[in-house]
Design an enzyme around this catalytic site. Structure first.
Site, PDB file in Angstrom:
ATOM      1  N   SER A   1       8.839 -76.055  18.249  1.00 47.63           N
ATOM      2  CA  SER A   1       9.759 -74.947  18.025  1.00 47.63           C
ATOM      3  C   SER A   1      10.827 -75.221  16.979  1.00 47.63           C
ATOM      4  CB  SER A   1      10.431 -74.555  19.341  1.00 47.63           C
ATOM      5  OG  SER A   1      11.090 -75.667  19.908  1.00 47.63           O
TER       6      SER A   1
ATOM      7  N   HIS B   1       5.185 -70.436  20.797  1.00 47.06           N
ATOM      8  CA  HIS B   1       5.448 -69.918  19.445  1.00 47.06           C
ATOM      9  C   HIS B   1       4.173 -69.558  18.688  1.00 47.06           C
ATOM     10  CE1 HIS B   1       9.777 -70.740  19.518  1.00 47.06           C
ATOM     11  NE2 HIS B   1       9.430 -71.725  20.341  1.00 47.06           N
TER      12      HIS B   1
ATOM     13  N   LYS C   1       8.513 -64.129  22.580  1.00 52.12           N
ATOM     14  CA  LYS C   1       8.613 -64.412  21.142  1.00 52.12           C
ATOM     15  C   LYS C   1       7.794 -63.367  20.379  1.00 52.12           C
ATOM     16  CE  LYS C   1       9.688 -69.012  22.629  1.00 52.12           C
ATOM     17  NZ  LYS C   1      11.000 -68.606  23.109  1.00 52.12           N
TER      18      LYS C   1
END
Ligand code: PMP
Length: 387
Positions: free
Chosen positions: A181, A209, A240
């Site tokens: 990340s 992610h 996300k």
């Protein structure tokens, strides 16, 4: 009577003197490529809303429709009466999207990681964890009663040596982020799958992610590397690229049933609201129907990385929409971030404890909603700041 919490202001002052005291601010517009932050218009390189879905009207409409059907609150944990139809539909759709037998949703990605690790590894087992794994994975290893061994970031030889010494443990669990990340680099997933098989270990990955961004169908890096059948436990988040809230686990039916029986944040936490489930169903449909969002995002990221490397910035091993500009000291990271803010761009400076001392960076995160003009503005600013 002395104040039992008197130590806290002292500690806060200490943080202040180290320039590490964090304060909270308000985003006064909807999330997106342009936001108002601290009441100033900014180009936003500072969200995880990679597919620009957080403020998509289709998600809002789906959330409203779910509220109309089921009301707002779920009122109980999922095993009691909290699991409504939208939540069940989301789990069915998610398993279908991910190509797995089953799926389970959680109140957050943090809760999913922490709870799943604790449910899979107990006393007598060993967990092998990458040194740059997310805090929620680290906390999961702390919750678990298993022995924990941390291997240096992406260091396969080191991990193999550890595995060689771990034959006497009852079970082995290798756990890694797939897309890191802060650094935007990728875990060596094919090699990790080989090691897991060679040393009889479970492999658990966090696609937080990468979901929606990588893979032909947007399932993440396991799909990108063709490893979906070789990774036993896949965790992800809705928070996300999918523009919403909550975490999930996908895998086999027995895995999901075990979590329903043993995963404490699932069992002892109120089920998420139907509105979020409704919105996330809509987001999954968009990820399926609009693949250009992810291809466009990754093309923009490749372009920007090339430009920034040409100017001479160090981007480490980033291969993704998360682009760290590695500057070293905390002072430099924070002052560059402040200068970019003055120039109208939100790019956070990242410092300890999020990164190790001396590895401070500016974290650029891209959205498919960024225009070429947004990117040109950032490149011009970072060219000026490099001189
Ligand atoms: N895993 C990773 C790699 C993350 O970066 C994050 C959030 N920053 C999480 C898990 C936690 O997800 P959530 O925000 O949904 O709790």
């Amino acid at each position: 009577m002395p104040d039992p919490l008197a130590w806290i202001p002292e500690q806060l002052e200490l943080l202040e003197s180290l320039e590490r005291r964090r304060t909270i601010h308000i985003r006064s517009t909807q999330q997106g490529p342009n936001v108002a932050w601290k009441d100033r218009e900014q180009i936003n390189f500072s969200s995880n809303d990679y597919l620009n879905l957080a403020a998509d009207p289709r998600l809002q409409a789906a959330a409203c429709a779910a509220i109309e059907r089921e009301g707002w609150g779920s009122g109980a944990s999922p095993l009691i009466t909290g699991r409504g139809q939208s939540q069940a539909d989301l789990e069915t759709a998610l398993a279908q999207f991910e190509g797995t037998a089953a799926a389970l949703t959680f109140a957050s990605g943090f809760a999913a990681n922490a709870g799943v690790i604790d449910a899979l590894a107990d006393r007598g087992d060993v967990i092998l964890s990458d040194s740059k794994n997310h805090a929620s994975i680290i906390d999961g290893t702390r919750l678990s009663k298993a022995t924990v061994r941390v291997y240096p970031h992406r260091h396969l030889d080191y991990l193999e040596n550890l595995l060689k010494q771990c034959g006497t443990f009852r079970r082995r669990l290798i756990v890694t982020d797939t897309l890191f990340s802060m650094d935007g680099d990728l875990a060596p997933l094919p090699e990790l799958a080989n090691l897991a098989e060679a040393y009889d270990a479970m492999l658990m990955v966090d696609e937080a992610h990468a979901t929606g961004v990588f893979g032909a169908n947007g399932r993440g890096l396991c799909e990108h590397f063709g490893l979906e059948d070789r990774v036993a436990v896949r965790v992800g988040t809705f928070s996300k690229a999918l523009g919403g809230h909550g975490g999930f686990v996908v895998g086999s039916q027995p895995l999901i049933e075990w979590l329903v029986n043993r995963c404490r944040p699932y069992i002892f936490s109120t089920a998420p609201p139907a509105a979020n489930a409704g919105a996330m169903l809509a987001a999954l449909r968009i990820v399926h129907d609009e693949p250009q969002r992810r291809t466009d995002l990754l093309a923009k990221a490749t372009w920007l990385r090339t430009q920034l490397r040409e100017i001479g910035w160090s981007l480490g091993d980033s291969e993704s929409q998360i682009i760290p500009v590695i500057v070293g000291t905390e002072n430099l990271a924070m002052s560059l971030s402040a200068k970019l803010y003055e120039m109208g761009m939100l790019v956070p400076g990242i410092r300890p404890p999020s990164v190790p001392d001396g590895e401070c960076l500016l974290r650029i995160s891209l959205s498919c909603g960024h225009t070429q003009q947004h990117l040109d503005t950032l490149v011009a600013a970072l060219t000026e700041l490099r001189l």
